[in-house]
Design a protein around this motif. Structure first.
Motif, PDB file in Angstrom:
ATOM      1  N   GLN A 147      54.582  42.287  42.525  1.00 45.02           N
ATOM      2  CA  GLN A 147      55.864  41.701  42.142  1.00 45.02           C
ATOM      3  C   GLN A 147      56.762  42.808  41.607  1.00 45.02           C
ATOM      4  N   ILE A 148      58.045  42.812  42.005  1.00 45.61           N
ATOM      5  CA  ILE A 148      58.998  43.824  41.558  1.00 45.61           C
ATOM      6  C   ILE A 148      60.129  43.158  40.789  1.00 45.61           C
ATOM      7  N   PHE A 149      60.806  43.958  39.918  1.00 44.93           N
ATOM      8  CA  PHE A 149      61.879  43.460  39.058  1.00 44.93           C
ATOM      9  C   PHE A 149      63.070  44.423  39.172  1.00 44.93           C
ATOM     10  N   ASP A 150      64.288  43.859  39.186  1.00 49.92           N
ATOM     11  CA  ASP A 150      65.479  44.707  39.234  1.00 49.92           C
ATOM     12  C   ASP A 150      65.928  45.063  37.825  1.00 49.92           C
ATOM     13  N   GLN A 151      67.111  45.693  37.726  1.00 45.89           N
ATOM     14  CA  GLN A 151      67.598  46.138  36.426  1.00 45.89           C
ATOM     15  C   GLN A 151      67.946  44.992  35.495  1.00 45.89           C
ATOM     16  N   ASN A 152      68.094  43.786  36.042  1.00 50.87           N
ATOM     17  CA  ASN A 152      68.376  42.606  35.226  1.00 50.87           C
ATOM     18  C   ASN A 152      67.141  41.767  34.961  1.00 50.87           C
ATOM     19  N   ALA A 153      65.977  42.327  35.222  1.00 50.18           N
ATOM     20  CA  ALA A 153      64.692  41.656  35.005  1.00 50.18           C
ATOM     21  C   ALA A 153      64.498  40.474  35.930  1.00 50.18           C
ATOM     22  N   ASN A 154      65.199  40.447  37.053  1.00 46.58           N
ATOM     23  CA  ASN A 154      64.971  39.396  38.032  1.00 46.58           C
ATOM     24  C   ASN A 154      63.717  39.725  38.844  1.00 46.58           C
ATOM     25  N   PRO A 155      62.763  38.790  38.894  1.00 47.56           N
ATOM     26  CA  PRO A 155      61.519  39.090  39.619  1.00 47.56           C
ATOM     27  C   PRO A 155      61.603  38.669  41.081  1.00 47.56           C
ATOM     28  N   SER A 156      60.845  39.363  41.888  1.00 43.31           N
ATOM     29  CA  SER A 156      60.694  38.959  43.286  1.00 43.31           C
ATOM     30  C   SER A 156      59.581  37.922  43.377  1.00 43.31           C
ATOM     31  N   PRO A 157      59.468  37.246  44.497  1.00 41.72           N
ATOM     32  CA  PRO A 157      58.306  36.366  44.671  1.00 41.72           C
ATOM     33  C   PRO A 157      57.007  37.168  44.610  1.00 41.72           C
ATOM     34  N   LEU A 158      55.966  36.509  44.177  1.00 39.18           N
ATOM     35  CA  LEU A 158      54.652  37.126  44.120  1.00 39.18           C
ATOM     36  C   LEU A 158      54.121  37.261  45.551  1.00 39.18           C
ATOM     37  N   THR A 159      53.854  38.482  45.976  1.00 36.60           N
ATOM     38  CA  THR A 159      53.490  38.752  47.362  1.00 36.60           C
ATOM     39  C   THR A 159      52.037  39.189  47.455  1.00 36.60           C
ATOM     40  N   LEU A 160      51.295  38.559  48.334  1.00 41.88           N
ATOM     41  CA  LEU A 160      49.893  38.904  48.543  1.00 41.88           C
ATOM     42  C   LEU A 160      49.794  40.201  49.338  1.00 41.88           C
ATOM     43  N   LEU A 161      49.136  41.213  48.761  1.00 45.38           N
ATOM     44  CA  LEU A 161      48.937  42.480  49.443  1.00 45.38           C
ATOM     45  C   LEU A 161      47.739  42.454  50.374  1.00 45.38           C
ATOM     46  N   GLY A 162      46.676  41.780  49.963  1.00 48.45           N
ATOM     47  CA  GLY A 162      45.473  41.728  50.779  1.00 48.45           C
ATOM     48  C   GLY A 162      44.269  41.355  49.932  1.00 48.45           C
ATOM     49  N   CYS A 163      43.172  41.031  50.591  1.00 42.59           N
ATOM     50  CA  CYS A 163      41.926  40.646  49.919  1.00 42.59           C
ATOM     51  C   CYS A 163      40.833  41.637  50.299  1.00 42.59           C
ATOM     52  N   VAL A 164      40.012  41.991  49.329  1.00 40.72           N
ATOM     53  CA  VAL A 164      38.977  43.016  49.512  1.00 40.72           C
ATOM     54  C   VAL A 164      37.621  42.421  49.149  1.00 40.72           C
ATOM     55  N   PRO A 165      36.698  42.285  50.107  1.00 38.55           N
ATOM     56  CA  PRO A 165      35.319  41.909  49.750  1.00 38.55           C
ATOM     57  C   PRO A 165      34.599  43.100  49.135  1.00 38.55           C
ATOM     58  N   LEU A 166      33.982  42.885  47.988  1.00 32.63           N
ATOM     59  CA  LEU A 166      33.304  43.970  47.282  1.00 32.63           C
ATOM     60  C   LEU A 166      31.828  44.000  47.652  1.00 32.63           C
ATOM     61  N   LYS A 167      31.354  45.179  47.894  1.00 30.85           N
ATOM     62  CA  LYS A 167      29.941  45.387  48.216  1.00 30.85           C
ATOM     63  C   LYS A 167      29.330  46.209  47.097  1.00 30.85           C
ATOM     64  N   GLY A 168      28.566  45.539  46.239  1.00 29.55           N
ATOM     65  CA  GLY A 168      28.015  46.217  45.076  1.00 29.55           C
ATOM     66  C   GLY A 168      26.583  46.643  45.284  1.00 29.55           C
ATOM     67  N   ALA A 169      25.875  46.812  44.176  1.00 31.45           N
ATOM     68  CA  ALA A 169      24.471  47.203  44.232  1.00 31.45           C
ATOM     69  C   ALA A 169      23.656  46.081  44.877  1.00 31.45           C
ATOM     70  N   PRO A 170      22.525  46.407  45.494  1.00 28.15           N
ATOM     71  CA  PRO A 170      21.699  45.364  46.124  1.00 28.15           C
ATOM     72  C   PRO A 170      21.268  44.317  45.110  1.00 28.15           C
ATOM     73  N   LEU A 171      21.147  43.108  45.577  1.00 28.37           N
ATOM     74  CA  LEU A 171      20.667  42.038  44.709  1.00 28.37           C
ATOM     75  C   LEU A 171      19.227  42.311  44.293  1.00 28.37           C
ATOM     76  N   PRO A 172      18.822  41.826  43.111  1.00 35.36           N
ATOM     77  CA  PRO A 172      17.455  42.106  42.639  1.00 35.36           C
ATOM     78  C   PRO A 172      16.401  41.439  43.509  1.00 35.36           C
ATOM     79  N   THR A 173      15.185  41.979  43.445  1.00 27.25           N
ATOM     80  CA  THR A 173      14.057  41.440  44.210  1.00 27.25           C
ATOM     81  C   THR A 173      13.197  40.587  43.292  1.00 27.25           C
ATOM     82  N   PRO A 174      12.983  39.314  43.607  1.00 27.71           N
ATOM     83  CA  PRO A 174      12.159  38.458  42.745  1.00 27.71           C
ATOM     84  C   PRO A 174      10.691  38.866  42.778  1.00 27.71           C
ATOM     85  N   MET A 175       9.954  38.441  41.759  1.00 30.76           N
ATOM     86  CA  MET A 175       8.507  38.609  41.688  1.00 30.76           C
ATOM     87  C   MET A 175       7.885  37.211  41.693  1.00 30.76           C
ATOM     88  N   LEU A 176       7.215  36.871  42.766  1.00 33.46           N
ATOM     89  CA  LEU A 176       6.667  35.528  42.960  1.00 33.46           C
ATOM     90  C   LEU A 176       5.233  35.493  42.449  1.00 33.46           C
TER      91      LEU A 176
END
Length: 544
Positions: A147-176
């Protein structure tokens, strides 16, 4: 809006509309003056109207999965560039939303005159942003907005830039754990409790992998069937000969096709918050079956989804005629036909045979080892074999006739075997997790490793004196008198029948620090000759 107009006075009015969510419109302007044909001072009424149009912005691009950590373990932030051809812009903001129903959160903003570039002959403002505080849960999708603002503090519409799927550390391994009892449930159907231990961080739920010896689809009630994700073909599969090519198979059993089932979410009433999890499974097949079962942790979303490595596989036989009790053919006696275990020291314990336990976790006393806050009773030095034991427990001399010092640890009986057959405790690893207590009622159950793999002791044979000396950083040995009675080393229960024929008690150290007022449970995880988990022994909780 009434305004008083006098003489030739002119009034210029500006008005802006503000929506409930804080969006401000550009100003509308009007100039007022008194009409010449009116001699009296009059009132002029000005009406402003505002309208807004709701429109759905197009969804931003979904980029490839983003690794949240670099190879060296440092955070790999999500970065972006904001470009806008509006020189009057004086502020920009970047927001993010975790999951579609999450709240918007401001992560970065910039104020003042923006950076400008004249490479194209135009004044182009640019903003550079990054997000290095990323969610730790694997499979999480984070959407970014600008979102951007002009010199009069007028905001622009909220614009979606994109979505990012996160790939983290491997899930833990259970002990059965092994299934101790196969009981007769409703309509005489085999019923058993499947129990496992797993760190709950990042886990949405669990998938239970079940295969049936001889083929066929397992008929199991208690978990919900789910479609498993396909497995990539290998070179051998392309050459033929593998009937399960492209299908999920059981750990170590490529000949058995795994059928998927899923549990309820972690934290729900039926599953709990962990790290101990359990579910009751009922086999509706009227014929005796041999089932191979494993468990794996999965992330959020529908199958197929991100999944961790499968646990160790166990075999459960639903034929009640298999097994012996006291040497006579019989089924496993279900509760409550079997008497309850005796109560010793306020804790329920199994009826242990000679040198079989119990494995007790005990707080270290004021005169105990300085490098361990908790000691786990795990063995004994039989009567007549102890030569000397230091007051600190760090050095112990035993008779050479005692054999290998590793044999002094207690043994445990495998599931379904009689009491005369036991297995050594080593190799094993000690884990622990925190339990809710009065001081910490909302304690988070994170499973942590306390020791490395313990597969041998450090010892040497001396000639003068002719003894076998034990000095191991993860072991301490105390004479029985030092840990019984009013002990300041490690207070054992008042009654210790399992040490009646012992000269000394052997403890495994937990070198990790503890929190005063916290309550912990330790798990002894034993491995077989192939490095697979063969048994998980849960020690009674210990209060610090």
């Amino acid at each position: 809006m009434p305004f008083r107009l006098e003489g030739s006075r002119r009034i210029r009015l500006k008005a802006r509309a503000i929506t409930k969510n804080g969006i401000i419109s550009p100003p509308a302007e009007v100039t007022l003056s008194k009409p010449s044909n009116i001699s009296l001072v009059g009132l002029s009424e000005v009406r402003f109207t505002a309208s807004s149009t709701r429109r759905e912005l197009p969804l931003g691009g979904l980029v490839n999965a983003h690794e949240v950590a670099n190879a060296d373990g440092t955070v790999n932030p999500v970065r972006g560039t904001l470009v806008y051809a509006a020189p009057e812009i004086r502020e920009w903001r970047i927001y993010r939303r975790v999951h579609p129903d999450g709240d918007l959160a401001l992560i970065q903003k910039s104020e003042g005159n923006p950076l400008e570039s004249t490479a194209t002959g135009k004044k182009i403002a640019a903003g550079f942003w990054e997000n290095d505080s990323l969610p730790s849960t694997p499979g999480t999708t984070v959407c970014y907005y600008a979102q951007i603002f002009d010199q009069n503090a007028n905001p622009s519409p909220l614009t979606l830039l994109g979505c990012v799927p996160l790939k983290g550390a491997p899930l833990p391994t259970p002990m059965l754990t092994e299934v101790n009892t196969v009981a007769s449930g409703k309509d005489n159907q085999p019923e058993f409790v499947l129990e496992w231990f797993c760190d709950p961080v990042g886990v949405e739920r669990f998938e239970v992998l079940i295969a049936q010896e001889g083929g066929g689809e397992p008929q199991v009630v208690g978990v919900v069937p789910v479609q498993l994700d396909p497995v990539p073909f290998t070179t051998a599969d392309l050459e033929g000969g593998n009937p399960n090519a492209g299908l999920q198979t059981m750990p170590g059993r490529l000949d058995l096709r795994a059928h998927g089932f899923q549990t309820g979410p972690v934290g729900s009433a039926g599953m709990g918050a962990g790290p101990r999890f359990a579910t009751i499974l009922t086999v509706t097949d009227p014929l005796p079956r041999s089932l191979v079962i494993a468990v794996r942790a999965v992330g959020a979303g529908r199958a197929p989804r991100e999944a961790g490595a499968a646990s160790n596989a166990i075999t459960v036989t639903t034929d009640f005629t298999i097994g012996t009790i006291g040497g006579d053919p019989a089924g496993v006696i279900p509760w409550p036909a079997r008497p309850l275990p005796p109560v010793i020291g306020g804790l329920r314990e199994e009826s242990y045979g000679t040198r079989e336990g119990p494995y007790l976790a005990i707080p270290t006393g004021t005169e105990g080892p300085a490098d361990a806050a908790t000691l786990i009773l795990a063995g004994e030095v039989p009567a007549g074999l102890l030569v000397s034991a230091s007051a600190s427990g760090a050095q112990t001399d035993i008779s050479k006739s005692a054999g290998a010092p590793e044999s002094l640890f207690w043994h445990h009986r495998p599931v379904r075997d009689d009491a005369g057959t036991t297995e050594p405790l080593m190799p094993c690893i000690i884990y622990r997790h925190q339990l809710p207590s009065e001081a910490f009622p909302n304690a988070r159950a994170n499973l942590v490793q306390c020791t490395p793999l313990l597969d041998r002791l450090s010892w040497q044979d001396l000639t003068s004196p002719s003894v076998r000396r034990i000095r191991d950083p993860f072991i301490c040995i105390f004479a029985k008198a030092a840990v019984t009675g009013n002990s300041k080393v490690a207070q054992l229960p008042a009654k210790t029948p399992y040490l009646d024929d012992a000269d000394a008690a052997i403890f495994i150290k937990d070198p990790l620090p503890v929190i005063a007022g916290a309550r912990y449970q330790h798990l002894i995880v034993r491995f077989d000759d192939k490095g697979e988990i063969s048994r998980v022994i849960a020690c009674p909780p210990v209060q610090h």
